[in-house]
Design a protein around this motif. Structure first.
Motif, PDB file in Angstrom:
ATOM      1  N   LYS A  15       0.803  -1.219   0.000  1.00  0.00           N
ATOM      2  CA  LYS A  15       0.000   0.000   0.000  1.00  0.00           C
ATOM      3  C   LYS A  15       0.843   1.280   0.000  1.00  0.00           C
ATOM      4  CE  LYS A  15      -4.039  -2.023   2.308  1.00  0.00           C
ATOM      5  NZ  LYS A  15      -4.971  -1.923   3.467  1.00  0.00           N
ATOM      6  N   THR A  27      -1.453   3.013  -2.412  1.00  0.00           N
ATOM      7  CA  THR A  27      -2.260   4.212  -2.173  1.00  0.00           C
ATOM      8  C   THR A  27      -1.419   5.434  -1.827  1.00  0.00           C
ATOM      9  OG1 THR A  27      -2.505   3.621   0.173  1.00  0.00           O
ATOM     10  CG2 THR A  27      -4.222   2.850  -1.357  1.00  0.00           C
ATOM     11  N   SER A  60      -2.801  -1.828  -5.559  1.00  0.00           N
ATOM     12  CA  SER A  60      -2.967  -1.728  -4.104  1.00  0.00           C
ATOM     13  C   SER A  60      -2.256  -0.518  -3.512  1.00  0.00           C
ATOM     14  CB  SER A  60      -2.453  -3.008  -3.429  1.00  0.00           C
ATOM     15  OG  SER A  60      -1.074  -3.211  -3.740  1.00  0.00           O
TER      16      SER A  60
END
Length: 337
Positions: free
Chosen positions: A304, A327, A325
């Motif tokens: 992430k 972010t 995935s």
């Protein structure tokens, strides 16, 4: 200071030389100290920049902190056998001091004791020494080897910082911790054995050790700080003792034990492509920083966050596959590519 004073003969009625007594006597070249003197207090001869040598009589039992700091021309000094501690900053920036023998009986070397002694190429530390302070040998750029005596339990912060010529260091089995910046910028250090008793390695402990080729993390290490091996351009492999319960290595790459965090991909590893294992959920700060040969990295789905400095200064890197995935891409994650 008495800037015109060139010579001093201290009478035998004197038993101690007080704090900063001759500080900044920049023209002082000769001092005669009688056998009646038992103590030289802190800063007594500090910044006597013209002082080339001084004979300390055997009667002296204590020498205060920074007593000879910044004596830039001091080349020769004998420490009496009755001295039990080398005070903080005692010989700091004695830039002409080439060698010194510490007498057996000394139990501690203070912080910054030899800091900035950039001509110091040889020093023998006796077995009686049990503590070595922070910055003790920082900036000793001519020092080529050091043997730390058994009984010393920690290498403090920046103890050997910027010892550029240091190629051999012996760390005894008694040492349990390596402090932050302990060996930073020791560019000539090719190998170092970390004793089994070591439990912690501080932040940036080996940063900039350009000659370091391999390293083994022993079984008892429970804490490895940030950026420990950053800018170690020759480091091709990190090995972890299989009995270590906190860390592991796969193909020379350092992970936490369950391989959910990649901690350090050695900068000198020669592989052109690397696929991060699917178990990894976190890329540690600066994990790939400065990798010289890497030109392609595949990041698994599930990651992430691309951490700060994660791939900074990877000059050969041309391809990075980021999964959906991801972010967050933190500051300087790909800086300097």
């Amino acid at each position: 200071g008495c800037s015109s004073l060139t010579s001093v003969t201290i009478p035998s009625s004197v038993t101690s030389i007080g704090q900063s007594a001759f500080r900044y006597c920049e023209s002082l070249t000769r001092v005669t100290i009688p056998n009646s003197v038992t103590a030289i207090d802190g800063g007594a001869f500090a910044n006597c920049t013209g002082l080339k040598s001084i004979e300390i009589p055997g009667s002296v039992k204590s020498i205060g902190d920074a007593a000879f700091s910044h004596c830039e021309k001091l080349t020769d000094i004998t420490i009496p056998s009755g001295i039990t501690s080398i005070g903080d900053n005692l010989f700091e920036h004695c830039e002409s001091l080439t060698g010194i023998t510490i007498p057996n009986g000394v139990t501690s070397i203070g912080g910054g004791a030899f800091r900035g002694c950039d001509s110091l190429s040889k020093i023998t530390i006796p077995d009686s020494v049990k503590t070595i302070g922070v910055y003790a040998f920082s900036g000793c750029t001519s020092l080529t080897e050091i043997k730390i005596p058994d009984g010393v339990t920690s290498i403090g912060a920046s103890t050997f910082e910027n010892c550029e010529a240091l190629s051999s260091v012996t760390i005894p089995d008694s040492v349990t911790s390596l402090g932050e910046y302990a060996f930073i910028e020791c560019q000539s250090l090719k190998a170092v054995t970390i004793p089994e008793a070591v439990t912690s390695i501080g932040d940036y402990a080996f940063l900039g050790c350009e000659g370091l080729e391999s390293i083994t993390i022993p079984k008892n290490v429970t804490s490895i700080g940030e950026g420990v091996f950053e800018y170690c351009e020759s480091l091709a492999s990190i090995t972890v003792n299989s009995a270590n319960k906190n860390y592991t290595s796969v193909s020379g790459v350092l992970f936490n034990k369950d391989k959910t965090t990649i901690i350090c991909y050695p900068a000198g590893k020669t592989s052109a492509k690397y696929t991060i294992p699917s178990t990894v959920k976190n890329i540690g700060e600066g994990a790939f920083l400065g990798c010289v040969a890497l030109n392609e990295v595949v990041i698994p789905n599930g990651i992430k966050v691309i951490s700060e400095d994660a791939f900074a200064s990877c000059k050969a890197l041309t391809s990075v596959t980021l999964p959906e995935s991801v972010t967050t891409i933190e500051t300087y994650a790909f800086a300097g590519l």
